[in-house]
Enzyme design. Structure first.
Site, PDB file in Angstrom:
ATOM      1  N   GLY A 190     -97.839 -22.841 -77.359  1.00 18.92           N
ATOM      2  CA  GLY A 190     -99.631 -23.840 -77.490  1.00 18.92           C
ATOM      3  C   GLY A 190     -99.919 -23.141 -77.609  1.00 18.92           C
ATOM      4  O   GLY A 190    -101.314 -22.647 -76.973  1.00 18.92           O
ATOM      5  N   SER A 201    -100.194 -29.134 -63.599  1.00 16.55           N
ATOM      6  CA  SER A 201    -101.125 -30.687 -63.673  1.00 16.55           C
ATOM      7  C   SER A 201    -101.296 -30.968 -62.341  1.00 16.55           C
ATOM      8  O   SER A 201    -100.364 -31.497 -61.499  1.00 16.55           O
ATOM      9  CB  SER A 201    -100.534 -31.517 -64.680  1.00 16.55           C
ATOM     10  OG  SER A 201    -101.857 -32.685 -64.698  1.00 16.55           O
ATOM     11  N   THR A 235     -98.147 -21.857 -56.463  1.00 16.42           N
ATOM     12  CA  THR A 235     -98.372 -22.625 -57.944  1.00 16.42           C
ATOM     13  C   THR A 235    -100.240 -22.991 -57.484  1.00 16.42           C
ATOM     14  O   THR A 235    -100.666 -22.864 -55.744  1.00 16.42           O
ATOM     15  CB  THR A 235     -98.791 -24.561 -57.742  1.00 16.42           C
ATOM     16  OG1 THR A 235     -96.683 -24.771 -57.445  1.00 16.42           O
ATOM     17  CG2 THR A 235     -99.343 -25.273 -58.202  1.00 16.42           C
ATOM     18  N   TYR A 247     -95.279 -38.396 -67.878  1.00 11.35           N
ATOM     19  CA  TYR A 247     -95.920 -36.986 -67.771  1.00 11.35           C
ATOM     20  C   TYR A 247     -95.839 -36.299 -66.769  1.00 11.35           C
ATOM     21  O   TYR A 247     -95.542 -35.539 -65.824  1.00 11.35           O
ATOM     22  CB  TYR A 247     -97.436 -36.961 -68.341  1.00 11.35           C
ATOM     23  CG  TYR A 247     -98.282 -35.749 -68.236  1.00 11.35           C
ATOM     24  CD1 TYR A 247     -98.250 -35.086 -69.170  1.00 11.35           C
ATOM     25  CD2 TYR A 247     -99.419 -35.325 -67.153  1.00 11.35           C
ATOM     26  CE1 TYR A 247     -99.050 -33.757 -69.511  1.00 11.35           C
ATOM     27  CE2 TYR A 247    -100.401 -34.142 -67.239  1.00 11.35           C
ATOM     28  CZ  TYR A 247    -100.040 -33.868 -68.218  1.00 11.35           C
ATOM     29  OH  TYR A 247    -100.474 -32.469 -68.524  1.00 11.35           O
ATOM     30  N   SER A 248     -96.529 -37.083 -65.421  1.00 13.93           N
ATOM     31  CA  SER A 248     -96.877 -37.139 -64.261  1.00 13.93           C
ATOM     32  C   SER A 248     -94.756 -35.920 -63.603  1.00 13.93           C
ATOM     33  O   SER A 248     -95.007 -35.054 -62.551  1.00 13.93           O
ATOM     34  CB  SER A 248     -96.777 -37.769 -63.101  1.00 13.93           C
ATOM     35  OG  SER A 248     -95.841 -37.817 -61.335  1.00 13.93           O
ATOM     36  N   ALA A 249     -93.759 -36.613 -64.036  1.00  9.65           N
ATOM     37  CA  ALA A 249     -92.429 -36.353 -64.134  1.00  9.65           C
ATOM     38  C   ALA A 249     -92.157 -35.265 -64.323  1.00  9.65           C
ATOM     39  O   ALA A 249     -91.882 -34.656 -63.438  1.00  9.65           O
ATOM     40  CB  ALA A 249     -91.267 -37.408 -64.327  1.00  9.65           C
TER      41      ALA A 249
END
Length: 244
Positions: free
Chosen positions: A12, A138, A234, A151-153
């Site tokens: 991307g 995220s 993270t 998306y969260s998963a």
């Protein structure tokens, strides 16, 4: 491309955060191999790289394509010293209305592709006993969000994946980390009306959206020698929106 220079592989890379990362890497003397889902995106990558690497089309939902493209890179004697999993998609819907394809597409693109990309480069990194694996996560992985169970998963899954992988390759000189952005200024935020804008802003203690360059700076740090003792971590870039 110069085989004696470090090379970063970025998914991307045609726009947004991916492009910001690539441009900062070039300034550090690192070559970039960037991907896009379209030929037009590849042209944009090649235009700004100005000979400091190249772009190519890659469909992250196609497992065979991922493996083939990485092998092509190695056959041309290029190395991949830094893997940056940046590309991701959203197909938002409430769970009661979510189609199986909306779930599958997001999981394949955001989570499964990372597994296949890492698997394609990890042996080479182990052989050299050095490497950087950095993935864009995220804040939603930690906070959740209505209409984004898929998306969260996918982003939550990356956390466990990276921690386990970090343990597996720590002794091989390879670091594995995530950069987790909060609300970043994008085309989406520019389309918000004043009420929507203030609603999002009210959740950010710093009272502003982040810049894609600020996310890129975090990636550059984790890719550098200064971060050689950081792994399984993270790094949150969210203006205080979420704190551990």
């Amino acid at each position: 491309m110069n085989i004696n220079r470090q090379t970063a592989f970025i998914t991307g890379a045609n726009q947004g955060i991916g492009k910001a990362i690539a441009k900062k890497l070039i300034k550090k003397g690192i070559q970039v191999i960037g991907t896009s889902t379209t030929e037009d995106g590849v042209k944009r990558i090649n235009d700004y790289l100005e000979g400091n690497g190249f772009g190519f089309v890659l469909n992250l939902k196609n497992i065979d394509s991922i493996t083939e493209k990485i092998q092509e890179i190695y056959k041309k004697k290029h190395s991949i010293d830094i893997l940056i999993n940046n590309a991701g998609i959203k197909e938002d819907n409430l769970l009661v209305n979510m189609k199986s394809t909306e779930w599958d597409d997001v999981i394949k693109t955001n989570l499964s592709s990372v597994f296949h990309l890492v698997k394609s480069v990890i042996r080479s990194m182990i052989k050299k006993r050095q490497g950087r694996i950095i993935t864009i996560g995220s804040v939603i992985a930690y906070t959740g969000n209505k209409g984004q169970v898929n998306y969260s998963a996918s982003k939550s899954g990356l956390i466990g994946f990276h921690k386990s992988l970090a343990l597996e390759v720590a002794s091989k000189g390879i670091t594995v980390n995530i950069v987790s952005p909060g609300l970043i200024k994008t085309n989406f935020t520019e389309k918000l009306n004043s009420i929507q804008y203030q609603k999002y802003l009210s959740n950010i203690p710093m009272k502003r959206f982040g810049q894609k360059e600020e996310v890129a700076d975090a990636v550059i740090f984790l890719a550098s020698k200064k971060a050689s003792y950081i792994t399984g971590h993270t790094l949150h870039v969210n203006g205080g929106m979420y704190m551990i």
